[in-house]
Design a protein around this motif. Structure first.
Motif, PDB file in Angstrom:
ATOM      1  N   LEU A 238      43.024   4.044   7.517  1.00  0.00           N
ATOM      2  CA  LEU A 238      43.383   4.837   8.697  1.00  0.00           C
ATOM      3  C   LEU A 238      42.389   5.969   8.941  1.00  0.00           C
ATOM      4  O   LEU A 238      42.029   6.255  10.081  1.00  0.00           O
ATOM      5  CB  LEU A 238      44.786   5.418   8.543  1.00  0.00           C
ATOM      6  CG  LEU A 238      45.923   4.555   9.039  1.00  0.00           C
ATOM      7  CD1 LEU A 238      47.259   5.213   8.732  1.00  0.00           C
ATOM      8  CD2 LEU A 238      45.809   4.291  10.520  1.00  0.00           C
TER       9      LEU A 238
ATOM     10  N   ALA B  70      40.140   6.486  12.271  1.00  0.00           N
ATOM     11  CA  ALA B  70      40.111   7.761  13.003  1.00  0.00           C
ATOM     12  C   ALA B  70      38.683   8.293  13.101  1.00  0.00           C
ATOM     13  O   ALA B  70      38.320   8.931  14.096  1.00  0.00           O
ATOM     14  CB  ALA B  70      41.011   8.776  12.313  1.00  0.00           C
TER      15      ALA B  70
ATOM     16  N   ILE C 290      41.713   8.173  18.286  1.00  0.00           N
ATOM     17  CA  ILE C 290      42.702   8.239  17.204  1.00  0.00           C
ATOM     18  C   ILE C 290      42.410   9.482  16.375  1.00  0.00           C
ATOM     19  O   ILE C 290      41.283   9.689  15.928  1.00  0.00           O
ATOM     20  CB  ILE C 290      42.661   6.968  16.350  1.00  0.00           C
ATOM     21  CG1 ILE C 290      43.030   5.774  17.217  1.00  0.00           C
ATOM     22  CG2 ILE C 290      43.593   7.079  15.149  1.00  0.00           C
ATOM     23  CD1 ILE C 290      42.867   4.447  16.577  1.00  0.00           C
TER      24      ILE C 290
ATOM     25  N   LEU D 244      43.656  12.020  13.180  1.00  0.00           N
ATOM     26  CA  LEU D 244      44.449  12.264  11.963  1.00  0.00           C
ATOM     27  C   LEU D 244      44.157  13.680  11.497  1.00  0.00           C
ATOM     28  O   LEU D 244      43.008  14.116  11.501  1.00  0.00           O
ATOM     29  CB  LEU D 244      44.067  11.277  10.860  1.00  0.00           C
ATOM     30  CG  LEU D 244      44.827   9.975  10.826  1.00  0.00           C
ATOM     31  CD1 LEU D 244      44.171   8.987   9.898  1.00  0.00           C
ATOM     32  CD2 LEU D 244      46.257  10.192  10.419  1.00  0.00           C
TER      33      LEU D 244
ATOM     34  N   SER E  49      48.230  13.460   6.195  1.00  0.00           N
ATOM     35  CA  SER E  49      48.716  12.793   7.413  1.00  0.00           C
ATOM     36  C   SER E  49      48.405  11.305   7.373  1.00  0.00           C
ATOM     37  O   SER E  49      49.187  10.484   7.863  1.00  0.00           O
ATOM     38  CB  SER E  49      48.069  13.408   8.650  1.00  0.00           C
ATOM     39  OG  SER E  49      48.483  14.743   8.796  1.00  0.00           O
ATOM     40  N   ALA E  50      47.263  10.943   6.784  1.00  0.00           N
ATOM     41  CA  ALA E  50      46.910   9.526   6.661  1.00  0.00           C
ATOM     42  C   ALA E  50      47.886   8.813   5.727  1.00  0.00           C
ATOM     43  O   ALA E  50      48.293   7.671   5.991  1.00  0.00           O
ATOM     44  CB  ALA E  50      45.479   9.374   6.154  1.00  0.00           C
TER      45      ALA E  50
ATOM     46  N   ALA F 130      51.088   8.437   7.691  1.00  0.00           N
ATOM     47  CA  ALA F 130      50.924   7.422   8.729  1.00  0.00           C
ATOM     48  C   ALA F 130      50.890   6.024   8.133  1.00  0.00           C
ATOM     49  O   ALA F 130      51.455   5.085   8.709  1.00  0.00           O
ATOM     50  CB  ALA F 130      49.654   7.704   9.526  1.00  0.00           C
TER      51      ALA F 130
ATOM     52  N   GLY G  76      51.789   6.364  16.237  1.00  0.00           N
ATOM     53  CA  GLY G  76      51.101   7.583  16.644  1.00  0.00           C
ATOM     54  C   GLY G  76      51.993   8.538  17.408  1.00  0.00           C
ATOM     55  O   GLY G  76      51.818   9.750  17.357  1.00  0.00           O
TER      56      GLY G  76
ATOM     57  N   PHE H 172      49.349  12.336  13.287  1.00  0.00           N
ATOM     58  CA  PHE H 172      48.715  11.067  13.650  1.00  0.00           C
ATOM     59  C   PHE H 172      48.930  10.868  15.140  1.00  0.00           C
ATOM     60  O   PHE H 172      50.057  10.789  15.604  1.00  0.00           O
ATOM     61  CB  PHE H 172      49.333   9.925  12.839  1.00  0.00           C
ATOM     62  CG  PHE H 172      48.796   8.549  13.169  1.00  0.00           C
ATOM     63  CD1 PHE H 172      47.437   8.300  13.204  1.00  0.00           C
ATOM     64  CD2 PHE H 172      49.666   7.502  13.412  1.00  0.00           C
ATOM     65  CE1 PHE H 172      46.953   7.041  13.489  1.00  0.00           C
ATOM     66  CE2 PHE H 172      49.192   6.232  13.687  1.00  0.00           C
ATOM     67  CZ  PHE H 172      47.827   6.007  13.732  1.00  0.00           C
ATOM     68  N   HIS H 173      47.832  10.830  15.894  1.00  0.00           N
ATOM     69  CA  HIS H 173      47.943  10.731  17.347  1.00  0.00           C
ATOM     70  C   HIS H 173      47.022   9.632  17.867  1.00  0.00           C
ATOM     71  O   HIS H 173      45.855   9.556  17.466  1.00  0.00           O
ATOM     72  CB  HIS H 173      47.580  12.059  18.002  1.00  0.00           C
ATOM     73  CG  HIS H 173      47.726  12.051  19.478  1.00  0.00           C
ATOM     74  ND1 HIS H 173      48.952  11.990  20.109  1.00  0.00           N
ATOM     75  CD2 HIS H 173      46.808  12.081  20.459  1.00  0.00           C
ATOM     76  CE1 HIS H 173      48.768  11.975  21.406  1.00  0.00           C
ATOM     77  NE2 HIS H 173      47.468  12.027  21.650  1.00  0.00           N
TER      78      HIS H 173
ATOM     79  N   TYR I 269      42.039  -1.288  12.085  1.00  0.00           N
ATOM     80  CA  TYR I 269      42.836  -0.945  10.907  1.00  0.00           C
ATOM     81  C   TYR I 269      43.190  -2.204  10.101  1.00  0.00           C
ATOM     82  O   TYR I 269      43.093  -2.208   8.877  1.00  0.00           O
ATOM     83  CB  TYR I 269      44.106  -0.204  11.329  1.00  0.00           C
ATOM     84  CG  TYR I 269      45.104   0.033  10.222  1.00  0.00           C
ATOM     85  CD1 TYR I 269      44.797   0.877   9.163  1.00  0.00           C
ATOM     86  CD2 TYR I 269      46.353  -0.575  10.237  1.00  0.00           C
ATOM     87  CE1 TYR I 269      45.710   1.108   8.152  1.00  0.00           C
ATOM     88  CE2 TYR I 269      47.268  -0.351   9.239  1.00  0.00           C
ATOM     89  CZ  TYR I 269      46.941   0.488   8.190  1.00  0.00           C
ATOM     90  OH  TYR I 269      47.849   0.701   7.191  1.00  0.00           O
TER      91      TYR I 269
END
Length: 115
Positions: free
Chosen positions: A14, A18, A24, A26, A31-32, A35, A78, A84-85, A99
């Motif tokens: 991830l 990102a 994307i 993170l 956060s990864a 996620a 997300g 995570f967006h 991914y």
């Protein structure tokens, strides 16, 4: 032990996604990890139900709609997970594909304990 290692490798995948895709975001390794765990839950609980419900359209499109479903679930993760967006469906579709490839390559590096 293998499950923990796979979780960490998915978080690394991830982070790579990102880093490669500007859509994307993170917030960091924590956060990864969150996620990766969230994506695992979504893929375990939500994906089978949606796969069954969308089976007719998946068959009509010769499986291409399954890629759309992957992108939608990545986008959902997300939207739900803090740190995570995913900015838009295009980024979600590319992010889900990338991914999947990176996570598959990293998991192939782990020796299988069966044998």
């Amino acid at each position: 032990m293998r499950l923990l290692l796979l979780w960490i490798l998915n978080a690394v995948a991830l982070l790579a996604v990102a880093w490669l895709l500007p859509g994307i975001v993170l917030a960091g390794f924590g956060s990864a990890l969150l996620a990766a765990l969230g994506l695992g839950f979504i893929n375990t609980l939500v994906r089978p139900v949606l796969t069954l419900l969308t089976l007719p359209i998946t068959l009509l499109t010769l499986g291409i709609f399954y890629l759309v479903l992957n992108g939608l679930l990545f986008w959902l993760a997300g939207a739900l997970l803090p740190g995570f967006h995913v900015q838009g469906f295009g980024a979600a579709l590319l992010g889900a594909l990338l991914y999947g490839v990176i996570a598959w390559l990293l998991s192939a590096l782990i020796p299988n304990s069966k044998g």
